[in-house]
Design an enzyme around this catalytic site. Sequence first.
Site, PDB file in Angstrom:
ATOM      1  N   HIS A  59       3.656   8.215  -0.766  1.00  0.00           N
ATOM      2  CA  HIS A  59       3.424   7.513   0.504  1.00  0.00           C
ATOM      3  C   HIS A  59       3.081   6.052   0.236  1.00  0.00           C
ATOM      4  O   HIS A  59       1.925   5.684   0.069  1.00  0.00           O
ATOM      5  CB  HIS A  59       2.297   8.179   1.284  1.00  0.00           C
ATOM      6  N   HIS A  61       4.345   1.776   1.349  1.00  0.00           N
ATOM      7  CA  HIS A  61       5.121   0.857   2.180  1.00  0.00           C
ATOM      8  C   HIS A  61       5.442  -0.362   1.324  1.00  0.00           C
ATOM      9  O   HIS A  61       4.548  -1.141   0.991  1.00  0.00           O
ATOM     10  CB  HIS A  61       4.317   0.448   3.418  1.00  0.00           C
ATOM     11  N   ARG A  63       7.633  -2.716   2.247  1.00  0.00           N
ATOM     12  CA  ARG A  63       7.862  -3.839   3.177  1.00  0.00           C
ATOM     13  C   ARG A  63       9.202  -4.542   2.995  1.00  0.00           C
ATOM     14  O   ARG A  63       9.428  -5.608   3.578  1.00  0.00           O
ATOM     15  CB  ARG A  63       6.741  -4.877   3.034  1.00  0.00           C
ATOM     16  N   ASN A  93       9.483   2.122   7.715  1.00  0.00           N
ATOM     17  CA  ASN A  93       9.227   1.113   8.757  1.00  0.00           C
ATOM     18  C   ASN A  93       9.448  -0.302   8.225  1.00  0.00           C
ATOM     19  O   ASN A  93       8.552  -1.142   8.206  1.00  0.00           O
ATOM     20  CB  ASN A  93       7.834   1.285   9.368  1.00  0.00           C
ATOM     21  N   ASP A 150       7.022   7.466   9.796  1.00  0.00           N
ATOM     22  CA  ASP A 150       5.662   7.046   9.467  1.00  0.00           C
ATOM     23  C   ASP A 150       5.400   5.604   9.885  1.00  0.00           C
ATOM     24  O   ASP A 150       6.240   4.728   9.726  1.00  0.00           O
ATOM     25  CB  ASP A 150       5.393   7.180   7.975  1.00  0.00           C
ATOM     26  N   ASP A 303      -0.903   5.496   0.645  1.00  0.00           N
ATOM     27  CA  ASP A 303      -0.514   4.823   1.889  1.00  0.00           C
ATOM     28  C   ASP A 303      -0.599   3.309   1.688  1.00  0.00           C
ATOM     29  O   ASP A 303      -1.074   2.569   2.562  1.00  0.00           O
ATOM     30  CB  ASP A 303      -1.381   5.284   3.067  1.00  0.00           C
TER      31      ASP A 303
END
Length: 422
Positions: A59, A61, A63, A93, A150, A303
Site C-alpha cells: 500500500h 502512493h 504520485r 489515484n 483507494d 500507506d
Amino acid sequence: MTSILIKNIRAVDADTDIITDVLISGDKIAEIDKDIESYADTVIDGTNLVLMPSLFDMHVHLRDPGFTHKEDILTGCSAALAGGVTGVLAMPNTKPPCDNPETIEYIINKAKGTGVEVYPVGCITGGMSGNGLCDYEVLKKAGCICISDDGRPVENAEMMRKALELSKSNGLLVASHCEDLSIIDGGIMNKGETSEKLGVKGMDRTSEDYITAREMILAKSVDARIHICHVSTEGSTAMIRFAKSRGVKVTCETAPHYFMLTDKLLEKRDADYRMNPPLRTSDDVRAIIDGIKDGTIDCIVTDHAPHASEEKADFEKAPNGVVGLETSLAVTLTALYHTGEINLNKVIELMCINPRKILGLEIPAIEIGKKADLVIADIDRKWIVEPEKLHSKSHNTVFKGMTLTGKPLVTISKGRICYDAR
C-alpha cells in the site's frame, strides 16, 4: 556473474533463525553454511546484524503520473530501498488514474532498473468515479494483480458487489478503502476528546467500521476475497476477527502509526500528523496490537502518501497523508519487537511474507535457490528520524524527531546491492 558473501550473519525468515554465512551468486542464494570459503566480488561482515527477506509494501502512493511535485517513481523506489523494501503495490489515484493500459505500462517501465518491483493497482471504477466498472481483463493483461479505488471508497454497494463477483473469475485482489463519506462529512481527524479540544470537525469511527462490515458481507455473499486497507479501529479489528472465524475470505493490513501513536499528537496542530484513516485512541492502538499478535491483521504496510511541505502548511486545510517507506521496519521493531509484543519471525511474516502470499507472488525465504531479495539490518541501532535526510521527495513523516531502534543497512534486490548505508 557477480557474487556476494555475507559472513557470520543472523539469518531469519518465517521458519529460520541461525548464525551462518550466506553466499549469493547472480540473483539467487547459492550456499548457506558456516565458514564458507569462496571467492566473492563483495564480502560483508554480518556480525551482530540480521539478514531477512526484503519487505513488500502492498500500500503505497507513488504520485506518478500527475503529482510528481510530491513524489515520483524514482524517488519513491529510492525511499523503498532505504527501508528494505523491494516490492510495492502502487495505488491508482494518479493523474490520469490507473484505469488504462497506457498508465499501467508507464508505471511498470519507469520502475525498471530501480531494484523495486512496482505493481500498479488498477481502479475498480473508471477514473475512480464510482460510475462504472473498469475492464478488469484489460487491466490484468497490462500487469495489474490488484484493483482498488483507494483514496476513496466505492460508494455504491451493488457496484462493489459486482466487482467482487468478477474478481472470482479474473483473479484480481479487491482492496477496499473503508470510509463512508457521508459520515466523514468534512472531518479532518479522529472524532473524540482531542478534536473537541481543538474545535475541529472529527471523523467518526463508524465511517470505517460500517464500510468494513459492508465489504465483508458483500464478499461473503459472492464467496469472493476482500482485502481491507489500513485498519485503524478497535471495531474493525473485532469484526474482521469474527468474519475470519465465520469463513469470510478476508485479509487486512494496518500501518505503523496505528499501533504506535494516538490522536493526542494532533494537539500540536501540525498537519504532518494527519492521515486518513486518522490516528485514533490508546484503546484502538491496543486493539491493533492484539490483532497483529493473534493473526487477525495479516500485514503491516505504510500507506506512504507524500505531500509537499507547502501543502501541509495549513493544519485544517492540508491534504491527509504521511510518508512511511523508510521508517516502517524501524517503527515495527521499536513498537512491537523491542517491547516483546512479537518476535522477529512474526515481523518477517507480517512485512515480507504475507503481503506476497496474499498477492500470489513468490514467497521469499533464506534458502538455497531462492531469489536473493534480502535486507541486512542492525535491529539494535538507535537513530533519530530527520525528515530532511529521507530519500522521499516529500518529508511529511509522523515520526519526525523520534528515536527508533532498528535500521536497514543494506538492501539486495535480485542479487544486486541497491542500497548500502553501512
